[in-house]
Design a protein around this motif. Structure first.
Motif, mmCIF file in Angstrom:
data_model
loop_
_atom_site.group_PDB
_atom_site.id
_atom_site.type_symbol
_atom_site.label_atom_id
_atom_site.label_comp_id
_atom_site.label_asym_id
_atom_site.label_seq_id
_atom_site.Cartn_x
_atom_site.Cartn_y
_atom_site.Cartn_z
ATOM 1 N N GLY A 8 0.809 -1.454 -0.189
ATOM 2 C CA GLY A 8 0.042 -0.223 -0.023
ATOM 3 C C GLY A 8 0.874 1.227 0.165
ATOM 4 O O GLY A 8 2.061 1.059 0.227
ATOM 5 N N LEU A 9 0.319 2.508 -0.399
ATOM 6 C CA LEU A 9 0.943 3.613 -0.429
ATOM 7 C C LEU A 9 0.083 4.730 -0.243
ATOM 8 O O LEU A 9 -1.210 4.623 -0.157
ATOM 9 N N GLN A 10 0.639 6.240 0.040
ATOM 10 C CA GLN A 10 -0.089 7.150 0.086
ATOM 11 C C GLN A 10 0.142 8.164 -0.969
ATOM 12 O O GLN A 10 1.346 8.278 -1.302
ATOM 13 N N ARG A 11 -0.571 8.850 -1.429
ATOM 14 C CA ARG A 11 -0.468 10.146 -2.134
ATOM 15 C C ARG A 11 -1.379 11.313 -1.721
ATOM 16 O O ARG A 11 -2.520 11.675 -2.254
ATOM 17 N N ASP A 12 -0.822 12.005 -0.613
ATOM 18 C CA ASP A 12 -1.790 13.017 0.002
ATOM 19 C C ASP A 12 -1.881 14.312 -0.756
ATOM 20 O O ASP A 12 -1.026 14.578 -1.292
ATOM 21 N N ALA A 13 -3.191 15.012 -0.459
ATOM 22 C CA ALA A 13 -3.193 16.268 -0.952
ATOM 23 C C ALA A 13 -4.443 16.681 -0.544
ATOM 24 O O ALA A 13 -5.574 15.950 -0.203
ATOM 25 N N ALA A 14 -4.635 18.122 -0.525
ATOM 26 C CA ALA A 14 -5.922 18.560 -0.185
ATOM 27 C C ALA A 14 -6.902 18.170 -1.302
ATOM 28 O O ALA A 14 -6.753 18.043 -2.379
ATOM 29 N N TYR A 15 -8.191 18.173 -1.003
ATOM 30 C CA TYR A 15 -9.234 17.745 -1.803
ATOM 31 C C TYR A 15 -9.273 18.284 -3.118
ATOM 32 O O TYR A 15 -9.460 17.644 -4.165
ATOM 33 N N ASP A 16 -9.291 19.605 -3.172
ATOM 34 C CA ASP A 16 -9.544 20.066 -4.310
ATOM 35 C C ASP A 16 -8.258 20.380 -5.038
ATOM 36 O O ASP A 16 -8.101 20.875 -6.380
ATOM 37 N N GLU A 17 -6.995 19.984 -4.608
ATOM 38 C CA GLU A 17 -5.830 19.694 -5.258
ATOM 39 C C GLU A 17 -5.379 18.412 -5.709
ATOM 40 O O GLU A 17 -4.381 18.228 -6.284
ATOM 41 N N MET A 18 -6.051 17.414 -5.332
ATOM 42 C CA MET A 18 -5.703 16.104 -5.490
ATOM 43 C C MET A 18 -6.036 15.898 -7.109
ATOM 44 O O MET A 18 -7.083 16.024 -7.727
ATOM 45 N N THR A 19 -4.891 15.383 -7.712
ATOM 46 C CA THR A 19 -4.897 14.823 -8.958
ATOM 47 C C THR A 19 -5.588 13.801 -9.308
ATOM 48 O O THR A 19 -5.495 12.556 -8.340
ATOM 49 N N LEU A 20 -6.124 13.528 -10.649
ATOM 50 C CA LEU A 20 -6.621 12.140 -10.969
ATOM 51 C C LEU A 20 -5.476 11.080 -10.878
ATOM 52 O O LEU A 20 -5.697 9.820 -10.547
ATOM 53 N N GLU A 21 -4.216 11.477 -11.167
ATOM 54 C CA GLU A 21 -3.141 10.564 -10.980
ATOM 55 C C GLU A 21 -3.037 10.129 -9.469
ATOM 56 O O GLU A 21 -2.563 8.766 -9.326
ATOM 57 N N GLN A 22 -2.950 10.900 -8.765
ATOM 58 C CA GLN A 22 -2.770 10.654 -7.383
ATOM 59 C C GLN A 22 -3.963 9.849 -6.735
ATOM 60 O O GLN A 22 -3.843 8.532 -6.115
ATOM 61 N N VAL A 31 -12.676 3.398 9.044
ATOM 62 C CA VAL A 31 -13.888 3.690 9.627
ATOM 63 C C VAL A 31 -13.562 5.465 9.837
ATOM 64 O O VAL A 31 -14.554 5.795 10.242
ATOM 65 N N ILE A 32 -12.300 5.542 10.114
ATOM 66 C CA ILE A 32 -12.166 7.130 10.523
ATOM 67 C C ILE A 32 -11.769 7.931 9.318
ATOM 68 O O ILE A 32 -10.733 7.757 8.678
ATOM 69 N N PRO A 33 -12.863 8.922 9.066
ATOM 70 C CA PRO A 33 -12.435 9.660 7.711
ATOM 71 C C PRO A 33 -10.985 10.514 8.009
ATOM 72 O O PRO A 33 -10.761 10.642 9.238
ATOM 73 N N TRP A 34 -10.275 10.788 6.833
ATOM 74 C CA TRP A 34 -9.094 11.437 7.064
ATOM 75 C C TRP A 34 -8.986 12.636 6.109
ATOM 76 O O TRP A 34 -8.632 12.344 4.707
ATOM 77 N N SER A 35 -9.020 13.557 6.377
ATOM 78 C CA SER A 35 -8.941 15.067 5.797
ATOM 79 C C SER A 35 -7.487 14.864 4.804
ATOM 80 O O SER A 35 -6.499 14.750 5.666
ATOM 81 N N GLY A 36 -7.557 15.474 3.775
ATOM 82 C CA GLY A 36 -6.296 15.530 2.961
ATOM 83 C C GLY A 36 -5.669 14.079 2.602
ATOM 84 O O GLY A 36 -4.730 13.963 2.115
#
Ligand code: NAD
Length: 281
Positions: free
Chosen positions: A108-122, A170-175
């Motif tokens: 698994g991995l993470q590609r974190d970003a603010a919601y409106d800045e998240m790219t389709l690639e991420q 179960v825990i929502p995660w902003s960003g």
């Protein structure tokens, strides 16, 4: 931060030979949680295939270490999000071990970003590795479990799958909307598989780790300030170690958990007890 300063009361990890004679594959197995799980399965008597995508030298060193426990080990390169590579990986494992009893779908991995800045690639990267990767690997494992059935000499089940989820199922995660969505998806994938495959005595469960000391989340534990902030989220007042997850994986892979199916085992020091409400919210 040293291990000593943050975790002065670790448990006594023990590795009884609960998995003697079984064959296991762990994805994303040459780092962090996967590394501890692969090593723990080997210590518990299973032959272990170590899937990796980078750092072949680490995977090869693990092969030598795990062979030192008196079991077989191989390293297999494959991108879990690539169907052809996953199929080839299973062929390699089945050629080497003859069959498979345990799959730990861990990569698994993470590609974190603010919601409106998240790219389709991420978005696509996280979903394809964390969720589609689990679909591709579990599907191949189920084919082998169905083909072979129960091997009574090693286990009451025809196969065991452990999906590495997260408290963020179960825990929502902003960003981290892509990551949390992938883990929420794993929960339904796991439960749907468990419902469908239980009559064949194939057991499927998830582990939901809390904060575990690995490279994926180094920034939350590698300074005293970060560690103190993290402790506000963990009632048990220590970060998890990869071995905490390995112990849970050995349990879920063994007949000690034979009546456990379709469950998520939270290994999180109480993070999902919502510690923010401990003093009334
Ligand atoms: P890590 O970064 O140390 O390990 C992740 C592993 O997955 C690495 O070996 C990496 O090479 C591998 N990987 C990534 N993309 C891959 C691909 N396409 N194909 C094959 N392998 C690939 O991180 P970790 O903390 O050990 O994470 C392991 C699992 O545990 C992940 O699924 C992660 O979401 C989950 N998890 C970790 C924590 C934590 O606090 N560390 C908490 C909850 C869940």
């Amino acid at each position: 931060m040293s291990d000593e300063s943050s975790n002065d009361t670790l448990p006594h990890y023990t590795w009884p030979l609960l998995l003697a004679g079984q064959k296991a594959l762990v994805t994303g197995a040459n780092s962090g949680i996967g590394k501890a799980v692969a090593t723990g399965l080997g210590r518990s008597g299973a032959d272990v295939a170590i899937n990796y995508i980078t750092d072949e030298d680490v995977a090869e060193a693990m092969v030598k270490e795990i062979e030192g426990f008196g079991v077989k080990a191989i390293a297999v390169k494959a991108d879990v999000s690539n169907e052809d590579e996953v199929r080839a990986m299973f062929n390699t494992v089945l050629d080497a071990f003859g069959t498979l009893d345990i799959l730990v779908a861990n990569a698994g991995l993470q590609r974190d970003a603010a919601y409106d800045e998240m790219t389709l690639e991420q978005w696509n990267k996280v979903i394809s590795v964390n969720l589609t990767g689990q679909f591709l690997c579990t599907r191949e494992a189920v084919k082998e479990f169905k083909r072979r059935g129960v091997r009574e000499e090693v286990s009451a089940a025809a196969g065991k799958i452990i999906c590495m989820s997260s408290v963020h199922q179960v825990i929502p995660w902003s960003g981290h909307a892509n990551y949390a969505s992938s883990k929420g998806g794993i929960d339904m994938l796991m439960q749907s598989m468990a419902q469908e495959l239980a009559p064949l005595h194939i057991r499927i469960n998830s582990i939901a780790p809390g904060a575990i000391r690995t490279p994926i989340n180094r920034k939350v534990w590698d300074s005293p300030d970060a560690y103190a902030k993290l402790m506000k989220l963990i009632p048990y007042q220590r970060i998890g170690e990869p071995e905490d997850i390995a112990q849970a994986a050995v349990y879920l892979a063994s007949d000690m958990s034979d009546y456990v199916n379709g469950s998520t085992l939270f290994v999180d020091g109480g993070m999902t007890c919502y510690p923010g409400f401990a003093t009334g919210g």
